[in-house]
Design a protein around this motif. Structure first.
Motif: not given
Ligand code: FUL
Length: 493
Positions: A114-136
């Motif tokens: 879906t496009e309803h996701c972090i890719r379309n947020s302003r955060w890190r120009n849509g390049k971020g991934d909270v799941v990746r960062d928190l799991s790591r």
């Protein structure tokens, strides 16, 4: 689709082992009733772990987003997964479960679904991934990582249609294949109702028993992460405790045979919640409870709740009512709009962690002279000294015929304590049904406390500290010989 019965839903659960009806002489006692799987045992040793609720709701000040939120509003200014995880760790948390997607449908990872996701947020120009960062970060700090993926999606146009199940499973597959080992998959029972649904803005109700084909989704989760426990209102591995206050029942069995609200078949979202607190004595499924509760009134961060954070003593009380009743403690701590845990929450966690660590640092019963009315086969491998070795996989057991043994502890000097801990070796099932503890007073035994279920852990907090040189533990109800792993006396810090 045929209406699924509770039986068919639960039969899809992992196989349950039943005690073989045989008597063993000299060797280990035969297991009794439903038994835990290896992943359930590993999970039960974690005791406390955290929920992290983080989504568009953090930015809209809501608890349940409608699904029409603009993804661009997700923009934490200083997200620091290490701050979050280190603070949880200081609170003694052994894992962290992230709301990868809450009911609003916004995905905290760059999903292909879906496009309803972090890719379309302003955060890190849509390049971020909270799941990746928190799991790591979790894995870096030695915490386990778990995922919450809301089955209800108020944003998706497909919700309520068969296509959504396909999409939901794709999302689950992404989460369970991209981010390393997962210890728990959390399936929420809250399902269906008003929503945006791609612009339809309507009410969509689903049949909780058939729509999701839960056995199929559980099987997928098992296939992708075989060590992960699956949580829902009806397990199959871990059950919801039936309330969101953080309390298990005073009597709380590790086994459960759930029924629906009206006494019919149970399904996620349709369970007689008041039964979930106590479970079922001699139930056919090993399905211990998890107590989910938030450190704040809401699950998401709200500025107006900054002064309503639970105190370390509040958390300690919840620890006794969850872990101390054979359940796990799932404490939610929500990040704010910076993407950090607030100072008050962090301080409360830290002090709570210290209270627990200091309280259980020393077992005052260790070193007592122990006298058991019976030891299995007269073999010291099953002797009462096992109760004091800090291990949950060594135990005091009696001969098969001895179901109500007694154990006397003599300290040689008065010992002061206000907290008692009992643990069974649950690899052999939940055996003990009732116990009593007496204290030696003025030349005679005087009743101190009594209780029912023990299971993984039972903590008994006394109203007043006891000062005594001699104690007696009596197993007053057990269908088979007991296998008690731990006995501890402590002073609350
Ligand atoms: C509930 C949800 O509706 C709440 O928002 C929260 O996520 C809680 C843990 O589960 O069912």
């Amino acid at each position: 689709m045929n209406r699924m019965t509770r039986r068919s839903l639960l039969m899809a659960a992992p196989a349950v082992a039943f005690a073989a009806k045989r008597t063993s002489v000299g060797g280990a006692p035969s297991p009794y009733g439903a038994l835990p799987s290896a992943r359930q045992l590993a999970w039960s040793r974690m005791e406390s772990y955290s929920f992290v609720h983080f989504s568009v709701n953090t930015f809209t000040d809501k608890e349940w987003g409608y699904g029409d939120e603009d993804p661009s509003i997700f923009n934490p200014t200083a997200f620091d997964p290490d701050q979050i995880v280190a603070s949880l760790k200081a609170g003694g948390m052994k894992g962290v479960i992230l709301t990868c997607k809450h009911h609003d449908g916004f995905c905290l990872w760059p999903t292909r679904t879906t496009e309803h996701c972090i890719r379309n947020s302003r955060w890190r120009n849509g390049k971020g991934d909270v799941v990746r960062d928190l799991s790591r970060a979790a894995h870096r700090h030695g915490l386990k990582f778990g995922v919450y993926l809301s089955p209800w999606d108020r944003s998706s146009p497909y919700y309520g249609k068969p296509e959504y199940i396909e999409l939901y499973r794709q999302q689950l597959t992404e989460l369970l294949t991209r981010y390393g080992p997962v210890f728990e998959v959390w399936f929420d029972g809250a399902n269906g109702g008003d929503g945006y649904y791609g612009g339809a803005r309507e009410k969509r109700l689903i049949d909780k028993h058939t729509y999701y084909d839960w056995p199929g989704t559980w099987a997928l989760a098992k296939k992708l992460q075989s060590d992960a426990v699956i949580f829902s209102d009806i397990g199959p591995d871990v059950r919801w405790v039936g309330n969101e206050k953080g309390h298990a029942g005073e009597t709380c069995w590790q086994t459960y045979d759930p029924v629906g609200e009206n006494g019919g078949p149970a399904a996620p979202g349709d369970v007689r919640a008041k039964d979930s607190m106590a479970g079922t004595r001699n139930g056919s499924h090993w399905m211990p409870p998890e107590c989910d509760v938030s450190i704040r009134p809401g699950w998401f961060w709200h500025e107006k709740e900054n002064d309503k954070v639970k105190t370390p003593r509040d958390l300690l009380d919840l620890y006794y009512k969850s872990v101390g009743r054979g359940a796990s403690f799932l404490l939610n701590v929500p990040p704010d709009r910076r993407g950090l845990l607030c100072d008050t929450d962090v301080a409360s966690l830290k002090q709570f962690g210290e209270l627990v660590a200091n309280t259980f640092a020393k077992n005052l019963a260790a070193g007592a002279k122990l006298e058991a009315s019976n030891v299995r086969g007269g073999n010291s491998a099953y002797g009462p000294q096992n109760l004091m070795d800090g291990r949950r996989d060594t135990y005091w057991a009696t001969d098969d015929a001895v179901k109500n043994p007694e154990l006397t502890l003599e300290f040689g000097r008065p010992v002061s304590f206000n907290l008692i801990r009992l643990c069974e070796d649950t690899r052999l099932g939940q055996r003990i049904g009732a116990f009593a503890i007496d204290v030696w007073k003025d030349g005679d035994w005087s009743p101190l406390t009594q209780g029912t279920s023990i299971g993984t852990c039972r903590l008994i907090r006394l109203d007043n500290a006891i000062n005594s040189g001699k104690l007696r533990l009596r197993i007053t109800g057990s269908p088979v010989c007991p296998a008690l792993a731990e006995f501890g006396l402590f002073v609350e810090a």
